[in-house]
Design an enzyme around this catalytic site. Structure first.
Site, PDB file in Angstrom:
ATOM      1  N   SER A  55       9.101   9.374 -11.677  1.00  0.00           N
ATOM      2  CA  SER A  55       8.437   8.679 -10.578  1.00  0.00           C
ATOM      3  C   SER A  55       8.379   9.545  -9.329  1.00  0.00           C
ATOM      4  O   SER A  55       9.390  10.083  -8.890  1.00  0.00           O
ATOM      5  CB  SER A  55       9.184   7.385 -10.255  1.00  0.00           C
ATOM      6  OG  SER A  55       9.086   6.471 -11.315  1.00  0.00           O
ATOM      7  N   ASP A  89       2.898   2.274  -3.092  1.00  0.00           N
ATOM      8  CA  ASP A  89       4.077   2.852  -3.736  1.00  0.00           C
ATOM      9  C   ASP A  89       4.211   4.335  -3.390  1.00  0.00           C
ATOM     10  O   ASP A  89       4.468   5.171  -4.254  1.00  0.00           O
ATOM     11  CB  ASP A  89       4.046   2.664  -5.254  1.00  0.00           C
ATOM     12  CG  ASP A  89       5.420   2.895  -5.882  1.00  0.00           C
ATOM     13  OD1 ASP A  89       6.428   2.902  -5.144  1.00  0.00           O
ATOM     14  OD2 ASP A  89       5.493   3.089  -7.111  1.00  0.00           O
ATOM     15  N   HIS A 111       9.257   3.200  -4.355  1.00  0.00           N
ATOM     16  CA  HIS A 111      10.360   2.554  -5.078  1.00  0.00           C
ATOM     17  C   HIS A 111      11.518   3.512  -5.362  1.00  0.00           C
ATOM     18  O   HIS A 111      12.620   3.072  -5.667  1.00  0.00           O
ATOM     19  CB  HIS A 111       9.859   1.900  -6.372  1.00  0.00           C
ATOM     20  CG  HIS A 111       9.544   2.853  -7.479  1.00  0.00           C
ATOM     21  ND1 HIS A 111       8.261   3.258  -7.791  1.00  0.00           N
ATOM     22  CD2 HIS A 111      10.339   3.473  -8.388  1.00  0.00           C
ATOM     23  CE1 HIS A 111       8.284   4.073  -8.828  1.00  0.00           C
ATOM     24  NE2 HIS A 111       9.537   4.224  -9.211  1.00  0.00           N
TER      25      HIS A 111
END
Length: 367
Positions: free
Chosen positions: A207, A129, A99
């Site tokens: 992230s 992911d 993402h």
């Protein structure tokens, strides 16, 4: 005589008031530190502090900021998002979250030294992911992050996260492993199993960064937080390193990860719960798929008949779709699995081949 005593009392009171008024000035004059104060001996650092410092100093140079760009401009494009990544090997491959790169058309990586390097995506795995980029420079890069294992993790172990929260690079947070075997939905339409939960502060920008154990080994890739406000609330999640260590080499070698499946459309889990079904309802079967060849049946809406219900794979219970996909992902594409199904309230077994259902999994939720 009385007047004299009164004057003495008044004099004493005046002297006391003067002392009270002048005391701060006297203290300032007598006790002010007008020179640098001597440094107090600190003593040895605690063992936990030394461990944390060593982890950061060893791993931080290998942690990078990943910036996704869109469009064209004087600087190569406008920022479309940023996150964290880390060096995976000596060939310049960088691991991050899918993402983080999903909305970019070009990418740059900023090293811990401040150097900015162009990078290109070599593979993406939305189901996990995860994504891999390669920086366009081969030599002179920091060492790859050491890889650990997530199979033997224990709740309560120390966990360290290094990343770029809110764009503040090279930030270290420390906590513990709060829970194991969590499940995390991904944009690919599946769930990652055995996800690590930690209370080490993870915020937007973290992230794709590494989650490390006290030995400085990679144990997970930070991917999400659970927070109504969007900031750290003590609940963060990381993709387990055993999954990362399986997926990343596939992305480097092939640009994608095979998605093991049998070619069914799974029924809605809410409906299954309403019907009191513990298992995966086969809503439909893909024509020409291994499921069709094995004889699996989907829902017959005209007759009002519910489809087959998958209740076990290789004698291991299946209670919901994520159980099924998790078990299929542990099987190599090309192998055959034995399914236990319920049909007309009777149990039977079927042997079904496992194939790579590819990107159709994301669109149709076919396990």
């Amino acid at each position: 005589m009385q007047d004299r005593a009164t004057r003495i009392v008044l004099l004493v009171v005046a002297v006391l008031l003067a002392i009270l008024v002048l005391q701060p000035y006297v203290n300032t004059y007598l006790f002010s530190a007008r020179e640098p104060r001597p440094v107090a001996a600190r003593g040895d650092l605690a063992d936990l502090e030394r461990t944390t410092i060593k982890v950061f100093e060893t791993v931080a140079p290998s942690v990078v900021q990943v910036v996704a760009l869109q469009g064209r401009g004087p600087a190569g494009g406008e920022p479309a998002g940023s996150g964290t990544g880390f060096l995976w090997d000596n060939a310049g491959h960088v691991v991050t979250n899918d993402h983080v790169v999903a909305n970019g058309s070009s990418f740059v990586v900023r090293l811990a030294s401040g150097e900015v390097l162009p990078a290109e995506v070599v593979g993406q795995a939305p189901n996990y992911d995860l994504a891999v980029l390669r920086v366009q420079r081969q030599g002179g890069l920091p060492a790859p992050v050491p890889v650990g294992s997530s199979a033997d993790l224990k709740v309560g172990q120390t966990a360290h996260a290094i990343g770029n929260p809110f764009g503040l690079d090279q930030s270290l947070t420390t906590g513990i492993i709060s829970a194991l075997k969590r499940r995390l939905p991904t944009s690919g339409g599946r769930e990652v199993a055995d996800v690590i939960q930690t209370d080490a502060a993870i915020n937007p920008g973290n992230s794709g960064g590494p989650l490390l154990d006290s030995a400085g080994r990679l144990i997970g890739v930070n991917t999400a937080i659970f927070s109504p406000s969007g900031t750290n609330a003590g609940i963060g999640f990381a993709i387990p390193v055993d999954v990362v260590n399986r997926v990343v080499p596939e992305l480097i070698g092939n640009g994608r990860v095979p998605t093991p499946g049998i070619g069914i459309l799974a029924g809605d889990e809410t409906l299954a719960a309403q019907l009191g079904v513990s298992g995966v309802i086969v809503a439909g079967v893909v024509p020409g798929s291994p499921a069709e060849r094995a004889g699996l049946r989907g829902v017959d809406q005209r007759a009002g008949v519910i489809g087959d219900i998958i209740v076990a794979v290789e004698d291991e219970p299946v209670r919901r779709l994520s159980d099924l996909t998790d078990k299929l992902e542990k099987v190599r594409v090309g192998d055959t699995v034995t399914l236990t199904i319920l049909r007309d309230n009777r149990s039977r077994t079927l042997d079904v081949a496992v194939v790579d259902v590819g990107e159709q999994v994301s669109r149709n939720r076919r396990p």
